[in-house]
Design an enzyme around this catalytic site. Structure first.
Site, short mmCIF file in Angstrom:
data_model
loop_
_atom_site.label_atom_id
_atom_site.label_comp_id
_atom_site.label_asym_id
_atom_site.label_seq_id
_atom_site.Cartn_x
_atom_site.Cartn_y
_atom_site.Cartn_z
N SER A 86 37.82 36.38 43.63
CA SER A 86 37.18 35.84 44.84
C SER A 86 37.46 36.71 46.04
CB SER A 86 37.72 34.43 45.11
OG SER A 86 37.51 33.61 44.00
N GLN A 120 44.33 36.68 38.71
CA GLN A 120 42.90 36.98 38.71
C GLN A 120 42.48 37.28 40.15
OE1 GLN A 120 40.38 33.60 38.03
NE2 GLN A 120 38.77 34.78 37.09
N SER A 125 45.40 32.73 42.32
CA SER A 125 46.46 31.79 41.95
C SER A 125 47.76 32.54 41.59
CB SER A 125 46.05 30.95 40.73
OG SER A 125 44.96 30.15 41.06
N GLU A 153 37.09 31.58 30.62
CA GLU A 153 37.64 30.68 31.63
C GLU A 153 36.93 29.32 31.57
OE1 GLU A 153 37.37 32.18 35.64
OE2 GLU A 153 38.84 30.73 36.37
C1 LIG Z 1 42.87 25.69 42.25
C2 LIG Z 1 42.04 26.94 42.42
C3 LIG Z 1 42.46 28.11 41.82
C4 LIG Z 1 41.73 29.28 42.01
N1 LIG Z 1 42.24 30.42 41.46
C5 LIG Z 1 41.58 31.58 41.64
C6 LIG Z 1 42.12 32.80 41.11
O1 LIG Z 1 43.18 32.81 40.49
N2 LIG Z 1 41.43 33.94 41.32
C7 LIG Z 1 40.26 33.98 41.99
O2 LIG Z 1 39.68 35.04 42.12
N3 LIG Z 1 39.71 32.84 42.54
C8 LIG Z 1 40.36 31.66 42.37
N4 LIG Z 1 39.85 30.49 42.92
C9 LIG Z 1 38.66 30.56 43.75
C10 LIG Z 1 37.42 29.96 43.12
O3 LIG Z 1 36.97 30.70 42.03
C11 LIG Z 1 36.35 29.84 44.23
O4 LIG Z 1 36.83 28.91 45.18
C12 LIG Z 1 35.00 29.36 43.69
O5 LIG Z 1 34.42 30.36 42.89
C13 LIG Z 1 34.03 28.95 44.80
O6 LIG Z 1 33.85 29.99 45.71
P1 LIG Z 1 34.04 29.78 47.31
O7 LIG Z 1 35.36 29.06 47.50
O8 LIG Z 1 33.85 31.09 47.96
O9 LIG Z 1 32.90 28.76 47.72
P2 LIG Z 1 31.38 29.13 48.12
O10 LIG Z 1 30.83 30.09 47.15
O11 LIG Z 1 31.38 29.48 49.57
O12 LIG Z 1 30.68 27.74 47.90
C14 LIG Z 1 30.78 26.66 48.85
C15 LIG Z 1 29.91 25.51 48.33
O13 LIG Z 1 28.54 25.92 48.25
C16 LIG Z 1 28.03 25.72 46.94
N5 LIG Z 1 27.09 26.79 46.57
C17 LIG Z 1 27.27 28.13 46.76
N6 LIG Z 1 26.20 28.80 46.25
C18 LIG Z 1 25.35 27.87 45.72
C19 LIG Z 1 24.10 27.93 45.05
N7 LIG Z 1 23.48 29.10 44.80
N8 LIG Z 1 23.53 26.77 44.65
C20 LIG Z 1 24.12 25.57 44.87
N9 LIG Z 1 25.32 25.45 45.52
C21 LIG Z 1 25.92 26.58 45.92
C22 LIG Z 1 29.25 25.78 46.03
O14 LIG Z 1 29.02 25.14 44.81
C23 LIG Z 1 30.30 25.06 46.90
O15 LIG Z 1 30.18 23.68 46.79
C24 LIG Z 1 40.54 29.29 42.77
C25 LIG Z 1 40.11 28.11 43.35
C26 LIG Z 1 40.84 26.94 43.19
C27 LIG Z 1 40.34 25.68 43.86
#
Ligand SMILES: Cc1cc2nc3c(=O)[nH]c(=O)nc-3n(C[C@H](O)[C@H](O)[C@H](O)COP(=O)(O)OP(=O)(O)OC[C@H]3O[C@@H](n4cnc5c(N)ncnc54)[C@H](O)[C@@H]3O)c2cc1C
Length: 378
Positions: A128, A125, A160, A243
């Site tokens: 991100s 996927q 992932s 998902e």
């Molecule tokens: C084990 C694992 C597997 C993954 N696998 C994949 C994959 O296969 N493909 C893929 O594309 N992605 C994958 N991801 C990524 C995952 O989808 C993102 O980490 C997730 O969507 C959060 O985005 P970010 O890391 O950019 O955090 P950010 O969006 O930067 O968020 C940081 C913090 O701020 C908070 N926050 C942000 N906006 C708001 C809001 N409007 N209101 C309140 N709080 C807010 C969030 O909740 C979080 O706590 C994976 C992540 C993990 C941990």
């Protein structure tokens, strides 16, 4: 819903139980976040497919058994109760495939589903981006029109197992003038195509479980656009709802883990101090199971997955963390040693993040299910 299981479903469950008892590897496979483990899990997908257990809910024409959502849930319960390996094909089978069934063309389904069902083609996927995780509509990767297709450019991250996978699906901006979730298109692309660089990102445990993907004018033919150009957001919601809300994390996984937790509690002398937490974990897993039966009934009656998926996601991610924390507390110092409970605990910590963080699920529940005012957004 009627919770009595009809004869056909009971027979399917018995057949699955017998097959799994005979075929589940006695020793757990190496982690699928390593090259060797990935290859071993791919072989397991092929074995499942040979016996038509890899995609039971798909039509028979595509290697499936035409199972209803309820039968699929029963199969999943048997699968996890038997301690069967994690599914390396999960991104494709449980997220992309439902999207192809909903929005793909017959040609796309004929081309893409068979090698997905056998593990011959494993999907990553690619959603991100460095500045677009929770706020996926902020994505910057783009696609521009060219003869017979599109040229993709940009950067994806946290994908992932992309280091070992074959193909990926993701959203790209095709109309630079359109605002946020407008002007996006859903593409499928080859991770080994010219212009693609995949760079592994080691996890805390050192395993290259993640990868970032760089795309530099990568050609994708028109036949690899899923849904209409510009309609990517709507198509992506089908993937996201699967998902969070149904297929990626079926309750069988948590029901089996809560059963193992209860056994661990008994083995450790039934300490009264942990009794409530063990019971809560067990009840939580059952509650999730019953809620999901409700979802399955809704779908069987022609309903669709919607923002209720966020309730599911929040619920199972919390149950999973609490369940594993309780197990580690029961194990005491023994819980520090490497083993399946520690692995399960570390993975449970990711549950409140991937597929959309807890905070985002709460926003969705507040705004779309409870009708509370929207938070101010940039
Ligand atoms: C084990 C694992 C597997 C993954 N696998 C994949 C994959 O296969 N493909 C893929 O594309 N992605 C994958 N991801 C990524 C995952 O989808 C993102 O980490 C997730 O969507 C959060 O985005 P970010 O890391 O950019 O955090 P950010 O969006 O930067 O968020 C940081 C913090 O701020 C908070 N926050 C942000 N906006 C708001 C809001 N409007 N209101 C309140 N709080 C807010 C969030 O909740 C979080 O706590 C994976 C992540 C993990 C941990």
């Amino acid at each position: 819903m009627d919770l009595d299981i009809d004869a056909g479903s009971a027979a399917l469950r018995d057949e699955a139980r017998a097959w799994l008892a005979e075929h589940v590897p006695a020793k757990p496979l190496p982690s699928m976040d390593t090259a060797e483990g990935f290859a071993r899990h791919r072989e397991w997908e092929a074995l499942l497919a040979e016996a038509r257990w890899s995609v039971v809910s798909w039509p028979e024409a595509y290697h499936g058994r035409d199972c209803s959502p309820l039968q699929w849930l029963l199969f999943e319960e048997e699968y996890y109760a038997a301690g069967a390996p994690g599914r390396v094909g999960q991104n494709g089978i449980f997220m992309l495939a439902p999207t192809l069934f909903a929005h793909g063309t017959p040609r796309q389904r004929d081309r893409i589903l068979p090698p997905m069902a056998t593990g011959e083609q494993v999907w990553a996927q690619a959603w991100s981006e460095p500045e677009a995780g929770s706020d996926i509509a902020a994505l910057r990767s783009s696609a521009v029109r060219t003869d017979g297709g599109w040229l993709l450019s940009g950067q994806k991250t946290w994908s992932s197992r992309a280091a070992f996978a074959d193909r990926a699906f993701g959203l790209f901006r095709t109309d630079p003038g359109a605002h946020r979730h407008h002007g996006l298109t859903y593409f499928m692309f080859d991770l080994r195509a010219e212009g693609v660089t995949v760079r592994p990102i080691p996890q805390l445990d050192g395993e290259p479980g993640f990868a970032e993907i760089f795309l530099d004018h990568v050609f994708v033919p028109d036949e690899d656009v899923l849904g209409e150009p510009g309609e990517g957001w709507r198509v992506a919601m089908t993937t996201a709802n699967n998902e969070r809300g149904l297929s990626l994390r079926s309750p069988g996984r948590f029901v089996a883990a809560s059963g193992r937790l209860a056994a661990l509690w008994r083995e450790h002398g039934r300490p009264a101090s942990a009794a409530d937490r063990v019971a809560d974990a067990w009840i939580g897993a059952r509650a999730y199971q019953l809620y999901t039966f409700g979802t399955a009934s809704r779908l069987a009656e022609g309903g669709s997955l919607g923002p209720e998926s966020s309730v599911n996601k929040l619920f199972w991610s919390h149950v999973d963390v609490a369940l594993h924390e309780t197990a580690l507390d029961l194990l005491g110092p023994e819980g520090e040693a490497a083993g399946s409970w520690v692995d399960g605990y570390l993975f449970s910590l990711a549950g409140p993040i991937y597929g959309g963080t807890d905070q985002i699920q709460r926003n969705t529940i507040a705004e779309r299910l409870l009708g509370l005012p929207r938070e101010a957004r940039r």
